[in-house]
Design an enzyme around this catalytic site. Structure first.
Site, mmCIF file in Angstrom:
data_model
loop_
_atom_site.group_PDB
_atom_site.id
_atom_site.type_symbol
_atom_site.label_atom_id
_atom_site.label_comp_id
_atom_site.label_asym_id
_atom_site.label_seq_id
_atom_site.Cartn_x
_atom_site.Cartn_y
_atom_site.Cartn_z
ATOM 1 N N ARG A 199 0.872 -1.192 0.140
ATOM 2 C CA ARG A 199 -0.074 0.014 -0.176
ATOM 3 C C ARG A 199 1.150 1.305 0.054
ATOM 4 O O ARG A 199 1.640 1.335 1.058
ATOM 5 C CB ARG A 199 -0.832 0.013 1.232
ATOM 6 C CG ARG A 199 -1.713 1.302 1.443
ATOM 7 C CD ARG A 199 -2.434 1.142 2.802
ATOM 8 N NE ARG A 199 -3.278 2.081 3.024
ATOM 9 C CZ ARG A 199 -3.139 3.353 3.617
ATOM 10 N NH1 ARG A 199 -1.908 3.684 3.819
ATOM 11 N NH2 ARG A 199 -4.052 4.268 3.700
ATOM 12 N N LEU A 200 0.824 1.806 -0.913
ATOM 13 C CA LEU A 200 1.776 3.333 -0.918
ATOM 14 C C LEU A 200 1.005 4.614 -0.485
ATOM 15 O O LEU A 200 0.043 4.984 -1.172
ATOM 16 C CB LEU A 200 2.105 3.438 -2.602
ATOM 17 C CG LEU A 200 2.865 2.455 -3.455
ATOM 18 C CD1 LEU A 200 3.280 3.028 -4.851
ATOM 19 C CD2 LEU A 200 3.942 1.948 -2.814
ATOM 20 N N ASP A 201 1.382 4.639 0.796
ATOM 21 C CA ASP A 201 0.744 5.549 1.426
ATOM 22 C C ASP A 201 0.878 7.095 0.854
ATOM 23 O O ASP A 201 2.223 7.351 0.769
ATOM 24 C CB ASP A 201 1.057 5.600 3.049
ATOM 25 C CG ASP A 201 0.191 6.575 3.937
ATOM 26 O OD1 ASP A 201 -0.881 6.658 3.982
ATOM 27 O OD2 ASP A 201 1.109 7.335 4.363
ATOM 28 N N ALA A 202 -0.141 7.690 0.540
ATOM 29 C CA ALA A 202 -0.192 9.197 0.559
ATOM 30 C C ALA A 202 0.755 9.477 -0.664
ATOM 31 O O ALA A 202 1.401 10.465 -0.804
ATOM 32 C CB ALA A 202 0.370 10.127 1.804
ATOM 33 N N VAL A 203 1.036 8.303 -1.764
ATOM 34 C CA VAL A 203 1.694 8.634 -2.817
ATOM 35 C C VAL A 203 1.477 9.791 -3.850
ATOM 36 O O VAL A 203 2.445 10.173 -4.414
ATOM 37 C CB VAL A 203 1.905 7.069 -3.530
ATOM 38 C CG1 VAL A 203 0.534 7.024 -4.334
ATOM 39 C CG2 VAL A 203 3.221 7.208 -4.456
#
Length: 551
Positions: A199-203
């Site tokens: 999960r790429l957070d705040a990407v």
């Protein structure tokens, strides 16, 4: 930098998921047990109460952190010792597909990297994005009202560090290739520990360019494409999910040309679905579903209604009017919710997120609370479970957890309202009583999931078509990829009984039809069915073979 030991050729446009995929979303310490590591307790809960019903687990950031319940990471390479260790993570990953956060936009101001930045030497001394207060930052889009730049005295003098979210969360500078190299090494570690979903957070905020909005920039998409290529090369069955809590049209761009995110969060679904059920009007939900492009092979939607954050409102901008968004916020506040705000380009304050436990969010309508909260809550999940995409269910939805006002008061953070920590012994007592509301919610949702995961027409990429029914009814049709199974998913989204004439549906008369949730066969296609308030039907031409979960 070691990424791979063996050469793999990624398979183009491969769907790495099926109708059996359900992702449980949870913190490592959502369940607490005396003298037990929370990750061990979590594994016990999953095995005892979920079994084969849920095959994937998203453990929210389980690293040492300084704030934001894990999203201000101090050390990416270790497990928070208060949760357990890497061996506990590997035990979970052995039995289920493990999803973990790559908190890629920022890290903790207490990290060794940032301490080296302050000293002006060592690994991390050049990892962070700085700007000048004299720069033109007027166009910057961000979901917080705090000051963007943090004054920091360093060995090289006064620096102004970019902080998209908080002054404890300092943003990386991906113009420096060493930052990218560091994260590739982190990805390799996570793969070795069993992570299969990243999960790429705040990407969306990853790349900054002075004078721009500093969100959704082309360079950000380039980085995602690169990471997907590297991850697929190292682990062909691993996938990327982008967490981009932004308006719907912008969110869709993170699919790229089926070469960026494998899956994107369907952020518009929670506000639209909650709005539908509290207003009794499905027009906006229906229009949105009709406008959503089918995910190409090799990509899919990640559907959810509740999460550790709240109900994001930016993804509903352009879908709901400002007045409707305000009405939704006011309604949620009447059910005990909190509203978080953001500042627009012109300095205006707008609601950004509603913080509330989903069970409380659906305890009534715009007219006030009523006695149909459970039915409304189950209806929301029945709609989501039938939709195109992979479903994610927050642990506190699965348990019917209520608003945690004490935690809000103790932390002074609105999001804490939906981040309750259960005493595991108390929870088990609740779940041993068949009449307990938490047990009823868990059993009912497990029954729905158990049915869903056995239907080919509920494959995340199976065909979906929006139905046009009377305004009280929200419906859509799913067809399996081999075209053998059809399911008509129809929900009464109102607090009144609604009639459904089966002649309104395109049901093939030469086939037998079954209502999957009740298990009943439909005797005639000329039948008129009275749907009770918030009742859902899954009408299929293939009989359900799922075993009912005992309450």
């Amino acid at each position: 930098m070691r990424l791979d030991q063996t050469c793999y050729t990624p398979v183009v446009a491969q769907n790495k998921w099926s109708e059996e995929d359900i992702i449980l979303i949870t913190y490592a310490d959502s369940l607490l047990e005396e003298d037990k590591k929370p990750l061990v307790t979590l594994q016990h809960f999953i095995n005892k109460y979920l079994g084969k019903t849920v095959n994937s687990v998203h453990v929210l950031p389980f690293f040492p952190y300084s704030s934001d319940d894990g999203f201000s990471v101090i050390d990416y390479s270790s497990v928070n010792e208060s949760f357990g260790d890497w061996s506990d993570i590997q035990v979970i990953a052995k039995d289920r597909r493990l999803m973990a956060d790559l908190v890629i936009n920022h890290c903790s101001s207490r990290s060794a990297w940032f301490e080296n930045f302050i000293r002006g030497e060592g690994i991390g001394h050049d990892y962070f994005y700085t700007a000048s207060p004299d720069d033109d930052l007027s166009q910057v889009v961000r979901p917080r009202t705090s000051e963007l730049l943090r004054e920091t005295e360093t060995g090289k003098g006064l620096q102004h560090v970019w902080c998209t979210f908080s002054h404890d969360q300092v943003d990386f500078d991906f113009r420096n290739p060493a930052v990218l190299e560091a994260f590739v090494s982190i990805i390799r570690l996570y793969l070795d520990m069993g992570v299969k979903i990243f999960r790429l957070d705040a990407v969306a905020f990853l790349w900054k360019t002075i004078g721009s909005e500093c969100i959704n920039l082309p360079e950000t998409h380039n980085v995602i494409r690169l990471l997907r290529t590297l991850i697929e090369h190292a682990q062909p069955d691993a996938i990327i999910i982008t967490e981009t809590n932004i308006p719907n049209i912008q969110n869709l761009t993170y699919f790229g040309n089926a070469n960026e995110a494998h899956a994107i969060y369907n952020f518009s679904l929670p506000p639209l679905l909650v709005n539908t059920l509290v207003t009794g009007d499905c027009l906006h939900l229906k229009r949105w579903m009709m406008s959503m492009p089918p995910a190409q092979n090799g990509t899919c939607y990640f559907n959810f209604i509740a999460s550790h954050d709240g109900i994001g409102l930016r993804p509903a901008e352009g879908l709901l009017s400002d007045q409707e968004l305000n009405t939704l916020a006011v309604t949620m506040e009447s059910f005990g919710g909190k509203t978080s705000w953001r500042t627009t380009d012109n300095g205006q304050q707008k609601p950004y997120e509603i913080n509330i436990a989903l069970f409380d969010a659906l305890q009534g309508t715009v007219e006030g609370e009523d006695k149909l909260g459970l039915e409304r809550f189950i209806c929301a999940h029945a709609i989501m479970l039938g939709m195109e995409g992979i479903p994610g269910i927050y642990i506190h939805s699965l348990l019917g957890t209520r608003n945690d006002y004490e935690k809000v008061e103790n932390t002074q953070h609105n999001r804490a309202i939906n981040r309750h920590r259960w005493d595991y012994e108390t929870l088990q007592e609740n779940l041993s009583d068949s009449a307990n509301p938490h047990k009823v919610v868990l059993s009912t949702l497990k029954n729905l999931i158990n049915i869903r995961i056995r239907q080919k027409a509920f494959h995340p990429n199976a065909t979906q078509f929006t139905l046009h029914l009377r305004e009280q009814l929200f419906g859509f049709w799913r067809q399996s990829q081999d075209r053998r199974q059809s399911i008509f998913c129809i929900s009464n989204i109102s607090k009144d009984t609604a009639e459904l004439s089966l002649s309104e549906l395109n049901m093939i008369s030469t086939e037998n039809w079954y209502e999957l949730i009740s298990g009943e066969q439909i005797s005639t296609l000329q039948l008129t069915i009275n749907l009770q308030p918030y009742q859902t039907l899954w009408i299929s031409n293939i009989e359900n073979n799922a075993e009912k979960i005992e309450q």
